[in-house]
Each structure stands twice: as structure tokens, then as C-alpha cells.
Design a protein around this motif. Structure first.
Motif, mmCIF file in Angstrom:
data_model
loop_
_atom_site.group_PDB
_atom_site.id
_atom_site.type_symbol
_atom_site.label_atom_id
_atom_site.label_comp_id
_atom_site.label_asym_id
_atom_site.label_seq_id
_atom_site.Cartn_x
_atom_site.Cartn_y
_atom_site.Cartn_z
ATOM 1 N N LEU A 1 50.664 30.894 -21.649
ATOM 2 C CA LEU A 1 50.193 29.723 -21.011
ATOM 3 C C LEU A 1 50.924 29.474 -19.616
ATOM 4 O O LEU A 1 52.360 29.191 -20.153
ATOM 5 C CB LEU A 1 49.992 28.515 -21.995
ATOM 6 N N ILE A 2 50.559 29.590 -18.813
ATOM 7 C CA ILE A 2 51.488 29.242 -17.320
ATOM 8 C C ILE A 2 50.934 28.052 -16.933
ATOM 9 O O ILE A 2 49.915 27.272 -16.613
ATOM 10 C CB ILE A 2 51.093 30.325 -16.335
ATOM 11 N N TYR A 3 52.058 27.153 -16.469
ATOM 12 C CA TYR A 3 51.953 25.864 -15.754
ATOM 13 C C TYR A 3 52.373 25.895 -14.262
ATOM 14 O O TYR A 3 53.353 26.393 -14.012
ATOM 15 C CB TYR A 3 53.025 24.856 -16.501
ATOM 16 N N ASN A 4 51.306 25.917 -13.410
ATOM 17 C CA ASN A 4 51.270 26.202 -12.018
ATOM 18 C C ASN A 4 51.045 25.106 -11.311
ATOM 19 O O ASN A 4 49.981 24.671 -11.057
ATOM 20 C CB ASN A 4 50.533 27.389 -12.046
ATOM 21 N N PHE A 5 52.083 24.321 -10.890
ATOM 22 C CA PHE A 5 51.850 22.948 -10.111
ATOM 23 C C PHE A 5 50.680 22.351 -10.779
ATOM 24 O O PHE A 5 49.917 21.574 -10.115
ATOM 25 C CB PHE A 5 51.551 23.440 -8.642
ATOM 26 N N ARG A 6 51.181 21.849 -11.954
ATOM 27 C CA ARG A 6 50.247 21.024 -12.842
ATOM 28 C C ARG A 6 49.035 21.357 -13.145
ATOM 29 O O ARG A 6 48.004 20.504 -13.486
ATOM 30 C CB ARG A 6 50.416 19.596 -12.192
ATOM 31 N N HIS A 7 48.713 22.942 -13.045
ATOM 32 C CA HIS A 7 47.342 23.261 -13.561
ATOM 33 C C HIS A 7 47.819 24.112 -14.679
ATOM 34 O O HIS A 7 49.038 24.962 -14.639
ATOM 35 C CB HIS A 7 46.704 23.845 -12.516
ATOM 36 N N TYR A 8 46.841 24.728 -15.552
ATOM 37 C CA TYR A 8 47.150 25.585 -16.552
ATOM 38 C C TYR A 8 46.334 26.856 -16.327
ATOM 39 O O TYR A 8 45.305 27.037 -15.750
ATOM 40 C CB TYR A 8 46.640 25.105 -17.947
ATOM 41 N N PHE A 9 47.128 27.882 -16.559
ATOM 42 C CA PHE A 9 46.501 29.238 -16.149
ATOM 43 C C PHE A 9 46.836 30.344 -17.324
ATOM 44 O O PHE A 9 47.983 30.087 -18.212
ATOM 45 C CB PHE A 9 47.316 29.888 -14.926
ATOM 46 N N GLY A 10 46.315 31.423 -17.370
ATOM 47 C CA GLY A 10 46.713 32.534 -18.213
ATOM 48 C C GLY A 10 47.331 33.517 -17.046
ATOM 49 O O GLY A 10 47.138 33.429 -15.999
ATOM 50 N N LEU A 11 47.792 34.673 -17.742
ATOM 51 C CA LEU A 11 47.941 35.727 -16.878
ATOM 52 C C LEU A 11 46.710 36.735 -16.321
ATOM 53 O O LEU A 11 45.722 36.702 -16.991
ATOM 54 C CB LEU A 11 48.827 36.927 -17.441
ATOM 55 N N GLY A 12 46.824 37.069 -15.108
ATOM 56 C CA GLY A 12 45.861 38.019 -14.867
ATOM 57 C C GLY A 12 46.175 39.622 -15.176
ATOM 58 O O GLY A 12 46.768 39.843 -16.045
ATOM 59 N N PRO A 13 45.355 40.466 -14.699
ATOM 60 C CA PRO A 13 45.630 42.029 -15.175
ATOM 61 C C PRO A 13 46.897 42.359 -14.843
ATOM 62 O O PRO A 13 47.455 42.060 -13.887
ATOM 63 C CB PRO A 13 44.347 42.754 -14.359
ATOM 64 N N GLU A 14 47.331 43.467 -15.347
ATOM 65 C CA GLU A 14 48.800 44.020 -15.282
ATOM 66 C C GLU A 14 48.852 44.728 -13.935
ATOM 67 O O GLU A 14 47.798 45.519 -13.759
ATOM 68 C CB GLU A 14 48.975 45.101 -16.418
ATOM 69 N N LEU A 15 49.769 44.493 -13.026
ATOM 70 C CA LEU A 15 50.028 44.982 -11.939
ATOM 71 C C LEU A 15 50.714 46.514 -11.880
ATOM 72 O O LEU A 15 50.712 47.403 -11.094
ATOM 73 C CB LEU A 15 50.632 44.318 -10.944
ATOM 74 N N GLY A 16 51.595 46.616 -12.924
ATOM 75 C CA GLY A 16 52.702 47.493 -13.090
ATOM 76 C C GLY A 16 53.738 47.132 -13.948
ATOM 77 O O GLY A 16 53.430 46.089 -14.736
ATOM 78 N N PHE A 17 54.728 48.018 -14.323
ATOM 79 C CA PHE A 17 55.981 47.696 -15.072
ATOM 80 C C PHE A 17 57.101 48.118 -14.568
ATOM 81 O O PHE A 17 57.214 49.053 -13.709
ATOM 82 C CB PHE A 17 55.632 48.159 -16.586
ATOM 83 N N THR A 18 58.189 47.509 -14.830
ATOM 84 C CA THR A 18 59.641 47.757 -14.326
ATOM 85 C C THR A 18 59.861 49.012 -15.099
ATOM 86 O O THR A 18 59.609 49.308 -16.090
ATOM 87 C CB THR A 18 60.487 46.538 -14.603
ATOM 88 N N TYR A 19 61.055 49.762 -14.569
ATOM 89 C CA TYR A 19 61.737 50.983 -14.975
ATOM 90 C C TYR A 19 62.355 50.577 -16.246
ATOM 91 O O TYR A 19 62.483 51.533 -17.013
ATOM 92 C CB TYR A 19 62.493 51.582 -13.890
ATOM 93 N N ARG A 20 62.712 49.469 -16.653
ATOM 94 C CA ARG A 20 63.359 48.844 -17.785
ATOM 95 C C ARG A 20 62.105 48.887 -18.994
ATOM 96 O O ARG A 20 62.748 48.473 -20.108
ATOM 97 C CB ARG A 20 64.330 47.801 -17.805
ATOM 98 N N SER A 21 61.013 48.709 -18.788
ATOM 99 C CA SER A 21 60.080 48.571 -19.986
ATOM 100 C C SER A 21 60.299 49.626 -20.958
ATOM 101 O O SER A 21 60.320 50.584 -20.860
ATOM 102 C CB SER A 21 58.758 48.675 -19.185
ATOM 103 N N GLU A 22 60.177 49.097 -22.135
ATOM 104 C CA GLU A 22 60.073 49.787 -23.394
ATOM 105 C C GLU A 22 58.866 49.831 -23.798
ATOM 106 O O GLU A 22 58.528 50.662 -25.016
ATOM 107 C CB GLU A 22 60.930 49.021 -24.597
ATOM 108 N N THR A 23 57.843 49.562 -23.285
ATOM 109 C CA THR A 23 56.158 49.604 -23.686
ATOM 110 C C THR A 23 55.608 50.024 -22.347
ATOM 111 O O THR A 23 54.632 49.419 -21.987
ATOM 112 C CB THR A 23 55.743 48.509 -23.987
#
Length: 201
Positions: A177-199
Motif C-alpha cells: 500500500l502506497i501513501y502518495n501525498f495523503r492518498h492511497y495507491f497500489g503499484l501499477g504494472p511492472e516496468l522493468g527490473f534492476t540488474y541486481r534483481s534475484e527474481t
């Protein structure tokens, strides 16, 4: 190049995860508090708390705590805790309309679950739960907030958000759950991943 304007927003919650913090009151009962100033570095979670709240009061006296991380579906339960405090009498610094509630789990409609290492309970409905101990509790530069450095001792995860056969949280299955300027959000679709990702996908 993007042009900018100078502004003075009243808050700087530019999109941070919400956590539910459980600490122990003087009488042994749990205090449950929502917060959105938390970040992790290795096995340490750094928390920013109000100087005069019950969580800070408790952590100055008893270092055990649980950091439970709700998913977006729990935003209403989190919001039920937004206008109440476990501190009695209610500190004058709290916004108008704040009131004391002793049973915060009951107020939110959430379930306490016994921890394995620390005394405060976990929040059963949360997909990630960190049993932790405060290693350092001190005032920030303005003396308005407490900065808590908590060492995570044990992590509990809903099996549905764990990559099978590993200790990795599946970022496609888990959404905080994300708190964004006093409003609640979830995450959107994945955009990509960092080279350090283990998944990687």
C-alpha cells in the motif's frame, strides 16, 4: 528538458509504503499505529515517528516492535486508525478531532497474531510482517520527530507472495500500500527490473 515551478507543499509524502507498527504499552497491551515514513537498508528498517505519539513513547521504554506491511486491499482498515491515538490524554499537538482509542486492532478490524521473538503481535492480514528490535531511538534535527533504527530479527511472509522454494518475495505477486501525498495507491504494472534483481522475468 522539463520546466519547474517552486512550491512549498505542506507535506512531502511523495509515494512511500504504509506500515502498521505494533509496540507494547506500559500495561502489556499492544498499540497499533499506521505510518508512512519507513525505509529499509539491509536488515535495518528506519522509521520516522511523531515525537509525542504512543509508539514513540513505547519504543523509548521497550525496544521490541513489529512492522507489518499491508497490501492495497487494506487501505480502509489503515484509514480507520488515522484519526485515533493510543496516547492518553491526547497530546495537544495532535490535529483537532483526534481521540484516544485503547483497542486499535479492534478499531481497525485487524487480527493480532503472536510473534515468535518479540512481545508485540503481528498483524495477521498483512502479507509481510517483520519482527524487530529498536537499536537506536532519537530525535530528528527539528526535534519534532523520532528516528528509529530497527533491526529486523525475523520475516514472516504470506506463501502466496514468495517465489516457491526460495526466500525471495515475488515482486509480481506482492504489492505494498502506497501513501502518495495523503492518498492511497497500489503499484501499477511492472516496468522493468534492476540488474541486481534475484527474481528476473
Amino acid at each position: 528538458m522539463t520546466s519547474t515551478v517552486a512550491i512549498r507543499p505542506s507535506i512531502l509524502y511523495f509515494g512511500t509504503p504504509v506500515v502498521l507498527l505494533t509496540t507494547e504499552n506500559d500495561d502489556g497491551t499492544p498499540n497499533l499505529a499506521p505510518m508512512s515514513s519507513a525505509w529499509a537498508l539491509g536488515r535495518t528498517v528506519v522509521l520516522g515517528l511523531g515525537e509525542d505519539g504512543q509508539s514513540g513513547y513505547n519504543l523509548r521504554r521497550r525496544p521490541d516492535l513489529v512492522i507489518s506491511v499491508p497490501g492495497p486491499h487494506l487501505w480502509r482498515q489503515v484509514e480507520r486508525l488515522a484519526g485515533v491515538t493510543g496516547r492518553f490524554p491526547v497530546p495537544e499537538s495532535k490535529p483537532a478531532g483526534f481521540r484516544f482509542v485503547a483497542d486499535k486492532f479492534g478499531r481497525a478490524g485487524l487480527t493480532p497474531r503472536e510473534s515468535d521473538i518479540v512481545r508485540p503481535p503481528r498483524v495477521a492480514e498483512c502479507g509481510l510482517q517483520f519482527e524487530a528490535r529498536a537499536a537506536r531511538v532519537g530525535s530528528d534535527a527539528t526535534k519534532d520527530f523520532l528516528i528509529v533504527e530497527a533491526e529486523v530479527l525475523k520475516v514472516h511472509a504470506d506463501p502466496a507472495v514468495v517465489v516457491p522454494g526460495t526466500d525471495h518475495v515475488d515482486p509480481e505477486a506482492w504489492s505494498p500500500l502506497i501513501y502518495n501525498f495523503r492518498h492511497y495507491f497500489g503499484l501499477g504494472p511492472e516496468l522493468g527490473f534492476t540488474y541486481r534483481s534475484e527474481t528476473p522475468h
